[in-house]
Scaffold this active site. Structure first.
Site, PDB file in Angstrom:
ATOM      1  N   PRO A 178      -3.253 -11.887  10.358  1.00  5.85           N
ATOM      2  CA  PRO A 178      -3.536 -11.724  11.790  1.00  5.85           C
ATOM      3  C   PRO A 178      -3.568 -10.240  12.133  1.00  5.85           C
ATOM      4  O   PRO A 178      -2.858  -9.437  11.520  1.00  5.85           O
ATOM      5  CB  PRO A 178      -2.332 -12.405  12.454  1.00  5.85           C
ATOM      6  CG  PRO A 178      -1.253 -12.400  11.430  1.00  5.85           C
ATOM      7  CD  PRO A 178      -1.931 -12.482  10.101  1.00  5.85           C
ATOM      8  N   ASP A 179      -4.408  -9.857  13.101  1.00  5.73           N
ATOM      9  CA  ASP A 179      -4.427  -8.471  13.562  1.00  5.73           C
ATOM     10  C   ASP A 179      -3.405  -8.338  14.695  1.00  5.73           C
ATOM     11  O   ASP A 179      -3.633  -8.789  15.823  1.00  5.73           O
ATOM     12  CB  ASP A 179      -5.828  -8.065  14.025  1.00  5.73           C
ATOM     13  CG  ASP A 179      -5.909  -6.561  14.225  1.00  5.73           C
ATOM     14  OD1 ASP A 179      -5.007  -5.999  14.876  1.00  5.73           O
ATOM     15  OD2 ASP A 179      -6.861  -5.938  13.715  1.00  5.73           O
ATOM     16  N   ILE A 180      -2.282  -7.737  14.371  1.00  6.22           N
ATOM     17  CA  ILE A 180      -1.146  -7.674  15.300  1.00  6.22           C
ATOM     18  C   ILE A 180      -1.522  -6.898  16.565  1.00  6.22           C
ATOM     19  O   ILE A 180      -1.311  -7.350  17.692  1.00  6.22           O
ATOM     20  CB  ILE A 180       0.061  -7.002  14.606  1.00  6.22           C
ATOM     21  CG1 ILE A 180       0.422  -7.784  13.338  1.00  6.22           C
ATOM     22  CG2 ILE A 180       1.249  -6.901  15.543  1.00  6.22           C
ATOM     23  CD1 ILE A 180       1.353  -7.057  12.387  1.00  6.22           C
ATOM     24  N   LYS A 198     -13.493   0.802  16.128  1.00  3.93           N
ATOM     25  CA  LYS A 198     -12.246   0.027  16.072  1.00  3.93           C
ATOM     26  C   LYS A 198     -11.559   0.029  17.431  1.00  3.93           C
ATOM     27  O   LYS A 198     -11.047  -0.986  17.891  1.00  3.93           O
ATOM     28  CB  LYS A 198     -11.333   0.683  15.023  1.00  3.93           C
ATOM     29  CG  LYS A 198     -10.394  -0.251  14.356  1.00  3.93           C
ATOM     30  CD  LYS A 198      -9.777   0.406  13.142  1.00  3.93           C
ATOM     31  CE  LYS A 198     -10.619   0.246  11.889  1.00  3.93           C
ATOM     32  NZ  LYS A 198      -9.996   0.817  10.698  1.00  3.93           N
ATOM     33  N   ASN A 203       0.847  -1.199   0.000  1.00  4.48           N
ATOM     34  CA  ASN A 203       0.000   0.000   0.000  1.00  4.48           C
ATOM     35  C   ASN A 203       0.880   1.245   0.000  1.00  4.48           C
ATOM     36  O   ASN A 203       2.106   1.141  -0.012  1.00  4.48           O
ATOM     37  CB  ASN A 203      -0.961  -0.027   1.196  1.00  4.48           C
ATOM     38  CG  ASN A 203      -0.198  -0.131   2.508  1.00  4.48           C
ATOM     39  OD1 ASN A 203       0.572   0.758   2.857  1.00  4.48           O
ATOM     40  ND2 ASN A 203      -0.379  -1.239   3.215  1.00  4.48           N
ATOM     41  N   ASP A 213      -4.349  -6.228   4.787  1.00  3.09           N
ATOM     42  CA  ASP A 213      -5.439  -7.005   5.390  1.00  3.09           C
ATOM     43  C   ASP A 213      -5.385  -8.469   4.970  1.00  3.09           C
ATOM     44  O   ASP A 213      -5.839  -9.337   5.693  1.00  3.09           O
ATOM     45  CB  ASP A 213      -6.793  -6.399   4.983  1.00  3.09           C
ATOM     46  CG  ASP A 213      -7.008  -5.055   5.669  1.00  3.09           C
ATOM     47  OD1 ASP A 213      -6.527  -4.911   6.821  1.00  3.09           O
ATOM     48  OD2 ASP A 213      -7.626  -4.151   5.067  1.00  3.09           O
ATOM     49  N   LYS A 240       8.548 -16.425 -11.021  1.00  3.13           N
ATOM     50  CA  LYS A 240       7.743 -15.344 -11.597  1.00  3.13           C
ATOM     51  C   LYS A 240       6.610 -15.975 -12.402  1.00  3.13           C
ATOM     52  O   LYS A 240       6.873 -16.852 -13.238  1.00  3.13           O
ATOM     53  CB  LYS A 240       8.646 -14.483 -12.489  1.00  3.13           C
ATOM     54  CG  LYS A 240       7.937 -13.308 -13.077  1.00  3.13           C
ATOM     55  CD  LYS A 240       8.907 -12.410 -13.812  1.00  3.13           C
ATOM     56  CE  LYS A 240       8.141 -11.330 -14.536  1.00  3.13           C
ATOM     57  NZ  LYS A 240       8.460 -11.197 -15.927  1.00  3.13           N
ATOM     58  N   PHE A 247      -3.869   3.213  15.236  1.00  2.00           N
ATOM     59  CA  PHE A 247      -4.161   4.243  14.244  1.00  2.00           C
ATOM     60  C   PHE A 247      -5.330   3.747  13.403  1.00  2.00           C
ATOM     61  O   PHE A 247      -5.421   2.542  13.132  1.00  2.00           O
ATOM     62  CB  PHE A 247      -2.952   4.502  13.330  1.00  2.00           C
ATOM     63  CG  PHE A 247      -2.045   5.575  13.855  1.00  2.00           C
ATOM     64  CD1 PHE A 247      -1.324   5.385  15.014  1.00  2.00           C
ATOM     65  CD2 PHE A 247      -1.927   6.792  13.188  1.00  2.00           C
ATOM     66  CE1 PHE A 247      -0.493   6.378  15.510  1.00  2.00           C
ATOM     67  CE2 PHE A 247      -1.100   7.799  13.668  1.00  2.00           C
ATOM     68  CZ  PHE A 247      -0.386   7.594  14.835  1.00  2.00           C
ATOM     69  N   LYS A 261     -10.909  -3.454  19.407  1.00  5.85           N
ATOM     70  CA  LYS A 261      -9.541  -3.928  19.675  1.00  5.85           C
ATOM     71  C   LYS A 261      -9.128  -3.704  21.135  1.00  5.85           C
ATOM     72  O   LYS A 261      -7.973  -3.953  21.485  1.00  5.85           O
ATOM     73  CB  LYS A 261      -8.546  -3.239  18.723  1.00  5.85           C
ATOM     74  CG  LYS A 261      -8.849  -3.515  17.242  1.00  5.85           C
ATOM     75  CD  LYS A 261      -7.690  -3.168  16.330  1.00  5.85           C
ATOM     76  CE  LYS A 261      -8.116  -3.213  14.869  1.00  5.85           C
ATOM     77  NZ  LYS A 261      -7.017  -3.325  13.923  1.00  5.85           N
TER      78      LYS A 261
HETATM   79  O1  C5P Z   1      -8.377  -2.634  11.415  1.00  4.63           O
HETATM   80  P1  C5P Z   1      -7.445  -1.614  10.866  1.00  4.63           P
HETATM   81  O2  C5P Z   1      -6.420  -2.175   9.927  1.00  4.63           O
HETATM   82  O3  C5P Z   1      -8.065  -0.401  10.315  1.00  4.63           O
HETATM   83  O4  C5P Z   1      -6.680  -1.127  12.187  1.00  4.63           O
HETATM   84  C1  C5P Z   1      -5.677  -0.199  12.147  1.00  4.63           C
HETATM   85  C2  C5P Z   1      -4.794  -0.330  13.374  1.00  4.63           C
HETATM   86  O5  C5P Z   1      -4.524  -1.711  13.670  1.00  4.63           O
HETATM   87  C3  C5P Z   1      -3.438   0.256  13.144  1.00  4.63           C
HETATM   88  O6  C5P Z   1      -2.966   0.686  14.409  1.00  4.63           O
HETATM   89  C4  C5P Z   1      -2.633  -0.896  12.590  1.00  4.63           C
HETATM   90  O7  C5P Z   1      -1.248  -0.724  12.787  1.00  4.63           O
HETATM   91  C5  C5P Z   1      -3.171  -2.056  13.393  1.00  4.63           C
HETATM   92  N1  C5P Z   1      -3.201  -3.313  12.639  1.00  4.63           N
HETATM   93  C6  C5P Z   1      -2.395  -4.374  13.001  1.00  4.63           C
HETATM   94  N2  C5P Z   1      -2.453  -5.562  12.334  1.00  4.63           N
HETATM   95  C7  C5P Z   1      -3.305  -5.729  11.302  1.00  4.63           C
HETATM   96  C8  C5P Z   1      -4.133  -4.678  10.909  1.00  4.63           C
HETATM   97  C9  C5P Z   1      -4.050  -3.486  11.584  1.00  4.63           C
HETATM   98  O8  C5P Z   1      -1.612  -4.207  13.945  1.00  4.63           O
HETATM   99  N3  C5P Z   1      -3.340  -6.874  10.671  1.00  4.63           N
END
Ligand code: C5P
Length: 395
Positions: free
Chosen positions: A302-304, A334, A207, A276, A286, A320, A338
């Site tokens: 995974p959502d870190i 959000k 991105n 995402d 390739k 953020f 979270k």
């Molecule tokens: O859900 P979204 O991506 O909008 O959330 C944004 C926040 O979550 C940011 O702080 C981003 O660094 C964190 N994030 C993360 N891991 C992901 C997606 C988002 O830590 N896979």
């Protein structure tokens, strides 16, 4: 503390040529710079150069009659916020440590009532000499801040400690010095930049995140006295000098790096724009073009941040939220989903990759808007807010 006016002392050494660039960067930052040179410095760089850059006459002589009352050694520092001597030669450090005052620069260093910072530059053996080390220790005991020196190649052809910090590093160090130490003793973990999910050997999904906001947050945390680990996706930015940077590419790698660091962190600020989705079966080779439709299978990453925030004893977690509509409503949702004490909302269309940004901070107490400004200014304001919430919660 604000640095509006500084006295830049320049002593004799090859690195004196860097003082011109240092003065230029400071002036560009809006600092009023008054240059004072030692006699020896004039062998290495002309006062006309510094006069042109700073817009002020340059002083060297204790008996200079351009200052009306003959009190240059007092008057030059009276409305200065700091004196920075860069480069500071071995001889000048020796002189300072003994409190001698036999020329204008040494006299005004002794007569000042503002902070003194010195950036040593000399041959590595001069730097390592016990006499110089003794002088530096004594200066530190006297409250003088010593910036550097760096290691590397020297003008004399030798390699080792004794190089003047680069002008941009000196400006960074000076600005850091001026910031309040709101996070002193705390460990801060920051994620920054985009992630990159491979499709094949040479292509991937990423991105437009530049990493600038995350790097600014890391720098502001360092300025506030924190120890900072910066887990960074691919960017072309140089990390702040004192940050420990861990480079990663994919979201999975970012998760692993964050998990390895999170136990030690008091505060976790997730600024990274994590992809995402990742590609389920990336090709090692390739992918060859053909006339057919290519279907990529994507699986959620995974959502870190959510992972860290849902630990039994999480660090203080800050997220953020970049949104392109219903900014504050979506960001607050959000934050709750979270389990974050604080989320920073910004407009995805304006913020990503841009130099300036407007932020809205959402926490249990409500909202606070940080009007548009450059990212370092915003990061400093954010760190101030984080420190306030952190102290209210834990101290
Ligand atoms: O859900 P979204 O991506 O909008 O959330 C944004 C926040 O979550 C940011 O702080 C981003 O660094 C964190 N994030 C993360 N891991 C992901 C997606 C988002 O830590 N896979």
């Amino acid at each position: 503390m604000e640095l509006k006016r500084i006295v830049l002392g320049i002593t004799g050494g090859v690195a004196a040529y860097k003082a011109a660039e240092l003065a230029r960067l400071l002036v560009k930052d809006g600092v009023d710079v008054q240059a004072v040179m030692s006699e020896a410095a004039r062998h290495f760089i002309g006062p006309a150069t510094l006069q042109a850059i700073t817009g002020h006459p340059v002083f060297t002589d204790l008996w200079d009659d351009r200052i009306d009352n003959g009190m240059a050694h007092i008057d030059l520092t009276r409305d200065a916020d700091a004196v920075l001597v860069a480069p500071a030669s071995a001889d000048f450090l020796a002189k300072l440590s003994q409190g001698r005052a036999d020329d204008l620069l040494s006299t005004l260093c002794l007569a000042r009532d503002c902070p003194l910072l010195v950036a040593p530059a000399m041959n590595r053996q001069m730097w390592e000499h016990p006499a110089t080390q003794r002088n530096v220790d004594r200066l530190k005991e006297d409250g003088v801040t010593v910036l550097g020196p760096a290691a590397g190649e020297q003008a004399c052809g030798e390699t080792g400690f004794g190089r003047l910090l680069e002008p941009a590093e000196l400006v960074e160090a000076l600005q850091a010095y001026a910031q309040p130490k709101l996070l002193k003793g705390l460990k801060v973990l920051v994620t920054a930049g985009p992630t990159y999910e491979a499709i094949d050997a040479v292509r991937g999904i990423t991105n437009l995140s530049s990493g600038r906001m995350g790097y600014a947050v890391a720098r502001a945390a360092i300025e506030a006295g924190a120890e900072v680990a910066l887990v960074s996706g691919p960017t072309c930015l140089a990390p702040p000098r004192q940050a420990r940077r861990v480079d990663v590419t994919s979201a999975q790698q970012m998760l692993e790096a964050v998990e390895a660091e999170a136990d030690r962190a008091d505060i976790f600020i997730a600024v990274a724009a994590v992809a995402d989705y990742y590609v389920l079966n990336p090709s090692e080779m390739k992918i060859k073009k053909d006339a057919h439709i290519l279907t990529l299978e994507l699986a959620p990453n995974p959502d870190i941040l959510a992972n860290v925030a849902s630990r039994p004893k999480p660090p203080f977690c800050v997220g953020f939220a970049a949104e392109s509509e219903n900014l504050e409503e979506y960001a607050e949702l959000k934050r709750r989903r979270k389990h974050l004490p604080l989320i920073v909302a910004n407009d995805a269309r304006e913020a990503i990759g841009a130099a300036q940004t407007r932020l809205v901070l959402l926490d249990d107490a409500g909202r606070q808007e940080l009007p548009r400004a450059d990212k370092l200014t915003q990061a400093r304001r954010l760190i101030e807010h984080v420190a306030r919430l952190y102290n209210a919660r834990y101290q």
